[in-house]
Scaffold this motif. Sequence first.
Motif, PDB file in Angstrom:
ATOM      1  N   UNK A   1     134.863 114.419  23.605  1.00 52.81           N
ATOM      2  CA  UNK A   1     134.996 113.572  25.024  1.00 52.81           C
ATOM      3  C   UNK A   1     133.912 114.164  25.791  1.00 52.81           C
ATOM      4  N   UNK A   2     133.618 115.363  25.748  1.00 55.28           N
ATOM      5  CA  UNK A   2     132.436 115.841  26.782  1.00 55.28           C
ATOM      6  C   UNK A   2     131.015 115.378  26.219  1.00 55.28           C
ATOM      7  N   UNK A   3     131.028 114.707  24.980  1.00 51.67           N
ATOM      8  CA  UNK A   3     129.622 114.305  24.632  1.00 51.67           C
ATOM      9  C   UNK A   3     128.902 114.820  23.080  1.00 51.67           C
ATOM     10  N   UNK A   4     129.782 115.817  22.675  1.00 52.06           N
ATOM     11  CA  UNK A   4     129.225 116.457  21.382  1.00 52.06           C
ATOM     12  C   UNK A   4     129.258 115.508  20.125  1.00 52.06           C
ATOM     13  N   UNK A   5     128.433 115.665  19.446  1.00 46.96           N
ATOM     14  CA  UNK A   5     128.695 115.052  17.834  1.00 46.96           C
ATOM     15  C   UNK A   5     129.622 116.061  16.946  1.00 46.96           C
ATOM     16  N   UNK A   6     130.539 115.376  16.661  1.00 44.79           N
ATOM     17  CA  UNK A   6     131.488 116.141  15.690  1.00 44.79           C
ATOM     18  C   UNK A   6     131.126 116.147  14.349  1.00 44.79           C
ATOM     19  N   UNK A   7     130.723 117.369  13.683  1.00 45.34           N
ATOM     20  CA  UNK A   7     130.167 117.732  12.523  1.00 45.34           C
ATOM     21  C   UNK A   7     131.294 118.497  11.658  1.00 45.34           C
ATOM     22  N   UNK A   8     131.209 118.265  10.062  1.00 45.91           N
ATOM     23  CA  UNK A   8     132.121 118.760   9.100  1.00 45.91           C
ATOM     24  C   UNK A   8     132.420 120.273   9.745  1.00 45.91           C
ATOM     25  N   UNK A   9     133.698 120.852   9.600  1.00 45.63           N
ATOM     26  CA  UNK A   9     134.198 121.972   9.827  1.00 45.63           C
ATOM     27  C   UNK A   9     134.361 122.879   8.838  1.00 45.63           C
ATOM     28  N   UNK A  10     134.472 124.136   9.067  1.00 48.31           N
ATOM     29  CA  UNK A  10     134.463 125.465   7.858  1.00 48.31           C
ATOM     30  C   UNK A  10     135.908 125.623   7.908  1.00 48.31           C
ATOM     31  N   UNK A  11     136.904 125.900   6.737  1.00 49.79           N
ATOM     32  CA  UNK A  11     138.120 126.644   6.934  1.00 49.79           C
ATOM     33  C   UNK A  11     138.016 128.017   6.520  1.00 49.79           C
ATOM     34  N   UNK A  12     138.091 128.836   7.371  1.00 50.04           N
ATOM     35  CA  UNK A  12     138.194 130.355   6.982  1.00 50.04           C
ATOM     36  C   UNK A  12     139.354 130.823   6.685  1.00 50.04           C
ATOM     37  N   UNK A  13     139.325 130.948   5.408  1.00 46.49           N
ATOM     38  CA  UNK A  13     140.609 131.525   4.640  1.00 46.49           C
ATOM     39  C   UNK A  13     140.477 132.916   4.493  1.00 46.49           C
TER      40      UNK A  13
ATOM     41  N   UNK B   1     127.379 119.348  17.503  1.00 48.32           N
ATOM     42  CA  UNK B   1     125.883 119.274  18.000  1.00 48.32           C
ATOM     43  C   UNK B   1     125.726 118.406  19.137  1.00 48.32           C
ATOM     44  N   UNK B   2     124.905 118.894  20.115  1.00 49.09           N
ATOM     45  CA  UNK B   2     124.447 118.279  21.388  1.00 49.09           C
ATOM     46  C   UNK B   2     123.300 117.307  20.823  1.00 49.09           C
ATOM     47  N   UNK B   3     123.532 115.967  20.855  1.00 51.13           N
ATOM     48  CA  UNK B   3     122.548 114.909  20.560  1.00 51.13           C
ATOM     49  C   UNK B   3     121.872 114.888  19.077  1.00 51.13           C
ATOM     50  N   UNK B   4     120.877 114.652  18.916  1.00 47.11           N
ATOM     51  CA  UNK B   4     120.164 114.520  17.530  1.00 47.11           C
ATOM     52  C   UNK B   4     119.539 115.906  17.011  1.00 47.11           C
ATOM     53  N   UNK B   5     119.232 115.935  15.751  1.00 44.88           N
ATOM     54  CA  UNK B   5     118.935 117.151  15.184  1.00 44.88           C
ATOM     55  C   UNK B   5     117.277 117.626  16.005  1.00 44.88           C
ATOM     56  N   UNK B   6     117.308 119.075  16.206  1.00 46.31           N
ATOM     57  CA  UNK B   6     116.066 119.405  16.758  1.00 46.31           C
ATOM     58  C   UNK B   6     114.778 119.234  16.036  1.00 46.31           C
ATOM     59  N   UNK B   7     113.775 119.379  16.635  1.00 45.08           N
ATOM     60  CA  UNK B   7     112.660 118.884  15.817  1.00 45.08           C
ATOM     61  C   UNK B   7     111.532 120.282  15.996  1.00 45.08           C
ATOM     62  N   UNK B   8     110.698 120.457  14.902  1.00 47.59           N
ATOM     63  CA  UNK B   8     110.034 121.656  14.938  1.00 47.59           C
ATOM     64  C   UNK B   8     108.774 121.427  14.798  1.00 47.59           C
ATOM     65  N   UNK B   9     107.415 122.154  15.337  1.00 45.13           N
ATOM     66  CA  UNK B   9     106.311 121.742  14.768  1.00 45.13           C
ATOM     67  C   UNK B   9     106.343 122.000  13.234  1.00 45.13           C
ATOM     68  N   UNK B  10     105.297 121.379  12.409  1.00 43.74           N
ATOM     69  CA  UNK B  10     105.062 121.741  11.244  1.00 43.74           C
ATOM     70  C   UNK B  10     104.771 123.172  11.060  1.00 43.74           C
ATOM     71  N   UNK B  11     105.338 123.679   9.958  1.00 43.68           N
ATOM     72  CA  UNK B  11     105.133 125.173   9.291  1.00 43.68           C
ATOM     73  C   UNK B  11     105.367 126.190  10.653  1.00 43.68           C
ATOM     74  N   UNK B  12     106.316 125.799  11.396  1.00 44.43           N
ATOM     75  CA  UNK B  12     106.601 126.835  12.367  1.00 44.43           C
ATOM     76  C   UNK B  12     107.076 128.269  11.960  1.00 44.43           C
TER      77      UNK B  12
END
Length: 302
Positions: free
Chosen positions: A131-143, A175-186
């Motif tokens: 509801x806040x605006x985050x994209x929901x991604x697959x979660x981890x089950x910590x056993x 995640x907030x919005x779309x994936x981050x972008x990096x400059x090539x070979x950062x």
Amino acid sequence: MRQRGGADTTFPERALSRLLRRQRVEPPPTRHRLILGDSRDMHELCDGEVQLVVTSPPYPMVEIWDELFETMGCRTYRDMLNYLGEVWRECYRVLCDGGYLCINIGDALRRIDSAFRLFPNHAETIKQCEEIGFNVLPYILWKKPTNRPDAFLGSGFLPPNAYVTLDCEYILIFRKGRPRRFKPLDPYRYLSHYSRVERDVWFSQIWEVRGTRQESREAPRRLAAYPYEIPYRLVRMYSVMGDTVLDPFLGTGTTMLAAMKTHRNSVGYEIDASLLPLIWKRLGIKTKQTRTEGRVYEFTYQ
Ligand SMILES: C[S@@+](CC[C@H](N)C(=O)[O-])C[C@H]1O[C@@H](n2cnc3c(N)ncnc32)[C@H](O)[C@@H]1O
């Protein structure tokens, strides 16, 4: 091709990282801020200045947190969720586009008016963050491997009135919005690579990680700390060297320690001032190494 010790040499990431080190591209020195205060208002942080949040809040309806929620004026389950919701909203504000929010939370099982019921904290938190605006991604089950095979909730061996044991916690990922972008070979991104073995284990949905000791002579109460391995993996998975990692519920400082050791900057909010001596001890920092301004303690780490 595999080196001794199982390291994989076929990854261009690994080769480039070695090249960068040979060219003396070093991980950056990092800045850490511990803020003694309430993370529902993180006015010390600007919009978008954080790349990753890793945290574990007090769990609603779990008894050890009753007093804290009560002090904060939360009388119902909904009040407790809303209290945490204010922090998730602040996290959204301070995260950059493409930044991640990782929340470790467990459900609660509690008897209310003689009826046993589940309080599904993980599901409520997913709903709130969406509801806040985050994209929901697959979660981890910590056993958590248990040494208590007797944790069965029921009596004897007769059906049907026993309950399934809660032996998994959740690590929710947003995640907030779309994936981050990096400059090539950062260079910092390449220096931050993980190995094939790490990738295969860390990106699988079930993590078997042993819990940690919850008592300390320096602490006035049970710590409810997660083991170092949890924030360490998340920081390596969702940020790069030089990024800023935030923990709005710092506790004993586990997330800050993971950030320091992996060359990330960090910010931690903690409302309970009595934890301060324990935090400094865990981080190996002496108070005289810090600069203090109001409720902010700051230090650098190489
Ligand atoms: C589950 S513990 C975090 C443990 C931590 N992950 C560790 O490894 O030590 C939650 C912490 O959040 C703190 N807390 C609760 N409400 C807070 C708030 N509004 N702002 C900052 N800290 C808060 C509590 O005092 C407690 O230390």
